[in-house]
Design a protein around this motif. Sequence first.
Motif, PDB file in Angstrom:
ATOM      1  N   SER A   1       0.804  -1.230   0.000  1.00 26.09           N
ATOM      2  CA  SER A   1       0.000   0.000   0.000  1.00 26.09           C
ATOM      3  C   SER A   1       0.835   1.276   0.000  1.00 26.09           C
ATOM      4  N   GLU A   2       2.159   1.129  -0.034  1.00 26.46           N
ATOM      5  CA  GLU A   2       3.043   2.298   0.023  1.00 26.46           C
ATOM      6  C   GLU A   2       3.928   2.355  -1.224  1.00 26.46           C
ATOM      7  N   PRO A   3       3.588   3.228  -2.202  1.00 28.36           N
ATOM      8  CA  PRO A   3       4.405   3.320  -3.422  1.00 28.36           C
ATOM      9  C   PRO A   3       5.870   3.618  -3.143  1.00 28.36           C
ATOM     10  N   GLU A   4       6.144   4.410  -2.112  1.00 23.74           N
ATOM     11  CA  GLU A   4       7.531   4.757  -1.778  1.00 23.74           C
ATOM     12  C   GLU A   4       8.316   3.510  -1.398  1.00 23.74           C
ATOM     13  N   LEU A   5       7.659   2.591  -0.695  1.00 22.60           N
ATOM     14  CA  LEU A   5       8.333   1.370  -0.287  1.00 22.60           C
ATOM     15  C   LEU A   5       8.490   0.398  -1.447  1.00 22.60           C
ATOM     16  N   ARG A   6       7.522   0.411  -2.388  1.00 20.34           N
ATOM     17  CA  ARG A   6       7.682  -0.422  -3.582  1.00 20.34           C
ATOM     18  C   ARG A   6       8.885   0.046  -4.382  1.00 20.34           C
ATOM     19  N   ALA A   7       9.062   1.356  -4.467  1.00 16.61           N
ATOM     20  CA  ALA A   7      10.224   1.901  -5.169  1.00 16.61           C
ATOM     21  C   ALA A   7      11.511   1.509  -4.449  1.00 16.61           C
ATOM     22  N   MET A   8      11.459   1.479  -3.115  1.00 10.87           N
ATOM     23  CA  MET A   8      12.631   1.096  -2.337  1.00 10.87           C
ATOM     24  C   MET A   8      12.971  -0.366  -2.583  1.00 10.87           C
ATOM     25  N   GLN A   9      11.956  -1.226  -2.647  1.00 12.99           N
ATOM     26  CA  GLN A   9      12.182  -2.640  -2.956  1.00 12.99           C
ATOM     27  C   GLN A   9      12.878  -2.783  -4.304  1.00 12.99           C
ATOM     28  N   ALA A  10      12.352  -2.062  -5.296  1.00 12.81           N
ATOM     29  CA  ALA A  10      12.920  -2.157  -6.644  1.00 12.81           C
ATOM     30  C   ALA A  10      14.365  -1.674  -6.659  1.00 12.81           C
ATOM     31  N   GLU A  11      14.646  -0.614  -5.919  1.00 14.65           N
ATOM     32  CA  GLU A  11      16.017  -0.090  -5.870  1.00 14.65           C
ATOM     33  C   GLU A  11      16.959  -1.087  -5.210  1.00 14.65           C
ATOM     34  N   GLN A  12      16.519  -1.705  -4.120  1.00 13.39           N
ATOM     35  CA  GLN A  12      17.356  -2.689  -3.438  1.00 13.39           C
ATOM     36  C   GLN A  12      17.649  -3.886  -4.342  1.00 13.39           C
ATOM     37  N   GLU A  13      16.638  -4.335  -5.070  1.00 12.76           N
ATOM     38  CA  GLU A  13      16.833  -5.460  -5.984  1.00 12.76           C
ATOM     39  C   GLU A  13      17.801  -5.089  -7.104  1.00 12.76           C
ATOM     40  N   ALA A  14      17.675  -3.852  -7.599  1.00 10.55           N
ATOM     41  CA  ALA A  14      18.566  -3.406  -8.670  1.00 10.55           C
ATOM     42  C   ALA A  14      20.009  -3.314  -8.183  1.00 10.55           C
ATOM     43  N   VAL A  15      20.193  -2.814  -6.967  1.00 11.83           N
ATOM     44  CA  VAL A  15      21.547  -2.699  -6.404  1.00 11.83           C
ATOM     45  C   VAL A  15      22.149  -4.089  -6.207  1.00 11.83           C
ATOM     46  N   ARG A  16      21.337  -5.025  -5.710  1.00 15.71           N
ATOM     47  CA  ARG A  16      21.840  -6.392  -5.506  1.00 15.71           C
ATOM     48  C   ARG A  16      22.218  -7.025  -6.840  1.00 15.71           C
ATOM     49  N   HIS A  17      21.373  -6.846  -7.838  1.00 13.39           N
ATOM     50  CA  HIS A  17      21.664  -7.440  -9.145  1.00 13.39           C
ATOM     51  C   HIS A  17      22.927  -6.822  -9.746  1.00 13.39           C
ATOM     52  N   ALA A  18      23.092  -5.517  -9.578  1.00 15.76           N
ATOM     53  CA  ALA A  18      24.279  -4.853 -10.117  1.00 15.76           C
ATOM     54  C   ALA A  18      25.550  -5.372  -9.445  1.00 15.76           C
ATOM     55  N   GLY A  19      25.494  -5.552  -8.126  1.00 16.13           N
ATOM     56  CA  GLY A  19      26.660  -6.080  -7.417  1.00 16.13           C
ATOM     57  C   GLY A  19      27.015  -7.490  -7.846  1.00 16.13           C
ATOM     58  N   LEU A  20      25.996  -8.316  -8.052  1.00 10.60           N
ATOM     59  CA  LEU A  20      26.255  -9.697  -8.474  1.00 10.60           C
ATOM     60  C   LEU A  20      26.658  -9.765  -9.946  1.00 10.60           C
ATOM     61  N   THR A  21      26.255  -8.780 -10.736  1.00  5.51           N
ATOM     62  CA  THR A  21      26.744  -8.711 -12.112  1.00  5.51           C
ATOM     63  C   THR A  21      28.234  -8.415 -12.126  1.00  5.51           C
TER      64      THR A  21
END
Length: 217
Positions: free
Chosen positions: A135-155
């Motif tokens: 129910s919180e768009p700000e937190l959905r954006a935070m989830q997406a950012e965390q996933e992107a950072v993790r994927h970038a590090g593992l790349t």
Amino acid sequence: MLENARPKRRYDATSRRSQAQATRARVVLAATEAFLELGYVGATVPDIAARAGVALKTVYRAAPGKAGLLAASVTAAVAGGVARGEVPVVERPAIRAITEEPDPAQQLRLYAKTQPGIWARVGPLLRVLATAAESEPELRAMQAEQEAVRHAGLTDFARLLDERRALKVGLTPERAADIIVTLGSFATYESLVNTYDWTHDQYVEWLVAALQHSLLG
């Protein structure tokens, strides 16, 4: 009279910085406690301030609002402490041990060994985040950012394996990162460890075998 003038105290920047870091750590730990106990909605900034023993303005200096406090709590849990969370990821001892290890198979084992501790620490906060993000768009954006950072590090990790000619023929670093992210996800950890009662050792050995089989030529 000049002889009665008091000498000026030297400004101790190191001491002030240490105090500020200690205060921020108290705030983040208090926020973590509140989120785990009350959930995202139930935790309030005044409650977090009271738990930390600081003024409201001090909480807002520590992180930008409640979403920022949850992000800081997650970062601290991943790193194993608030102070460790402020160290760049590539400089953390466990990550340096992985990148400096010359044997690709052993690199994957070292990586796998970091996962149970991380997921055990951060898992409860990720559940809080997942519930609130519905129910919180700000937190959905935070989830997406965390996933992107993790994927970038593992790349970056996969590129290191590729530079050592360790990846299977035809497997790109980007696709290899997809595999690492998926096999080492919190969902996989939670399924095997929390649902099916695997021990951490069993989980690590499975993850090592799965990563080595999927990635290495």
